[in-house]
Design a protein around this motif. Structure first.
Motif, PDB file in Angstrom:
ATOM      1  N   GLN A  11       0.851  -1.179   0.000  1.00 32.97           N
ATOM      2  CA  GLN A  11       0.000   0.000   0.000  1.00 32.97           C
ATOM      3  C   GLN A  11       0.889   1.233   0.000  1.00 32.97           C
ATOM      4  OE1 GLN A  11      -2.491   0.654   3.520  1.00 32.97           O
ATOM      5  NE2 GLN A  11      -4.182   1.098   2.134  1.00 32.97           N
ATOM      6  N   PRO A  19      -5.768  12.545  -6.004  1.00 30.91           N
ATOM      7  CA  PRO A  19      -5.198  12.451  -7.351  1.00 30.91           C
ATOM      8  C   PRO A  19      -5.388  13.771  -8.093  1.00 30.91           C
ATOM      9  CG  PRO A  19      -7.246  11.207  -7.201  1.00 30.91           C
ATOM     10  CD  PRO A  19      -6.964  11.740  -5.834  1.00 30.91           C
ATOM     11  N   PHE A  56      -0.640  -0.586  -9.902  1.00 29.31           N
ATOM     12  CA  PHE A  56      -1.533  -0.277  -8.789  1.00 29.31           C
ATOM     13  C   PHE A  56      -2.982  -0.230  -9.245  1.00 29.31           C
ATOM     14  CE2 PHE A  56       0.053   3.708 -10.517  1.00 29.31           C
ATOM     15  CZ  PHE A  56      -1.088   4.496 -10.645  1.00 29.31           C
ATOM     16  N   PHE A  58      -6.543   1.817  -9.191  1.00 27.03           N
ATOM     17  CA  PHE A  58      -7.127   3.154  -9.014  1.00 27.03           C
ATOM     18  C   PHE A  58      -8.334   3.046  -8.081  1.00 27.03           C
ATOM     19  CE2 PHE A  58      -5.140   4.075 -13.253  1.00 27.03           C
ATOM     20  CZ  PHE A  58      -4.421   5.201 -12.877  1.00 27.03           C
ATOM     21  N   HIS A  59      -8.082   3.005  -6.789  1.00 27.27           N
ATOM     22  CA  HIS A  59      -9.134   2.726  -5.811  1.00 27.27           C
ATOM     23  C   HIS A  59     -10.075   3.900  -5.545  1.00 27.27           C
ATOM     24  CE1 HIS A  59      -6.215   4.822  -3.362  1.00 27.27           C
ATOM     25  NE2 HIS A  59      -7.031   4.792  -2.322  1.00 27.27           N
ATOM     26  N   ALA A 118       0.667   7.849  -7.551  1.00 26.00           N
ATOM     27  CA  ALA A 118      -0.412   7.163  -6.849  1.00 26.00           C
ATOM     28  C   ALA A 118      -0.523   7.811  -5.474  1.00 26.00           C
ATOM     29  CB  ALA A 118      -0.112   5.671  -6.726  1.00 26.00           C
ATOM     30  N   THR A 122      -3.258   3.846  -1.811  1.00 28.31           N
ATOM     31  CA  THR A 122      -3.419   3.109  -3.059  1.00 28.31           C
ATOM     32  C   THR A 122      -2.937   1.665  -2.908  1.00 28.31           C
ATOM     33  OG1 THR A 122      -3.174   5.078  -4.435  1.00 28.31           O
ATOM     34  CG2 THR A 122      -2.705   2.968  -5.479  1.00 28.31           C
TER      35      THR A 122
END
Length: 160
Positions: A11, A19, A56, A58-59, A118, A122
């Motif tokens: 993480q 972002p 990663f 894109f949460h 990020a 993330t």
């Protein structure tokens, strides 16, 4: 095709919390590897590399905002409509991002990095050392709108 199950391996800790489109230059963060998945030896030798490639999720993206058809980057009417695969933003079928960042130092399972685009929290799906031999082979080209759009992407942040 069958779904592919994935579990985050790390993480992002620190760095940006929101972002943004530009000014990622100098942003520092930590990629904290999950100690339940990795022994300390997993990072041995990594400090010999200058850069990492990071995959990663894109949460924070609204997953209902998916347009696989044509659209203009950043909704700029001066730029052409381009299909989904001609963009590198978060609106992807699997919501995956890839970033190449500088590796500042390795501290156990903490990878201190710079210029990772990020944000804090993330989920990281994979980390690979950058091998120069996997870089560009042959001459490259891209549309002018990409160069215009990304002119400030890795510029230093304008906020203190």
């Amino acid at each position: 095709m069958e779904p592919i199950p994935m579990t985050p391996i790390a993480q992002v800790v620190g760095g940006r919390t929101e972002p943004t489109d530009d000014y990622w230059g100098g942003t520092q963060a930590i990629i904290r590897l999950d100690p339940d998945l990795f022994p300390l030896e997993a990072t041995q030798g990594l400090e010999e590399f200058s850069h990492l490639e990071v995959v990663f999720f894109f949460h924070l993206t609204d997953q209902t905002d998916l347009n696989l058809g044509l659209r203009r980057a950043r909704e700029n009417p001066a730029w052409p409509e381009v299909g989904n695969l001609g963009h590198r933003n978060m609106r992807r079928r699997n919501w995956l991002g890839i970033s190449r960042c500088k590796l500042i130092k390795v501290d156990g399972l903490d990878l201190h990095v710079e210029d990772l685009d990020a944000v804090d929290g993330t989920p990281i799906l994979d980390v690979k050392p950058w091998f120069a031999e996997f870089g560009t082979r042959g001459k490259t080209h891209q549309p002018a709108w990409v160069t215009e759009m990304l002119g400030d992407y890795f510029a230093p942040s304008t906020t203190a």
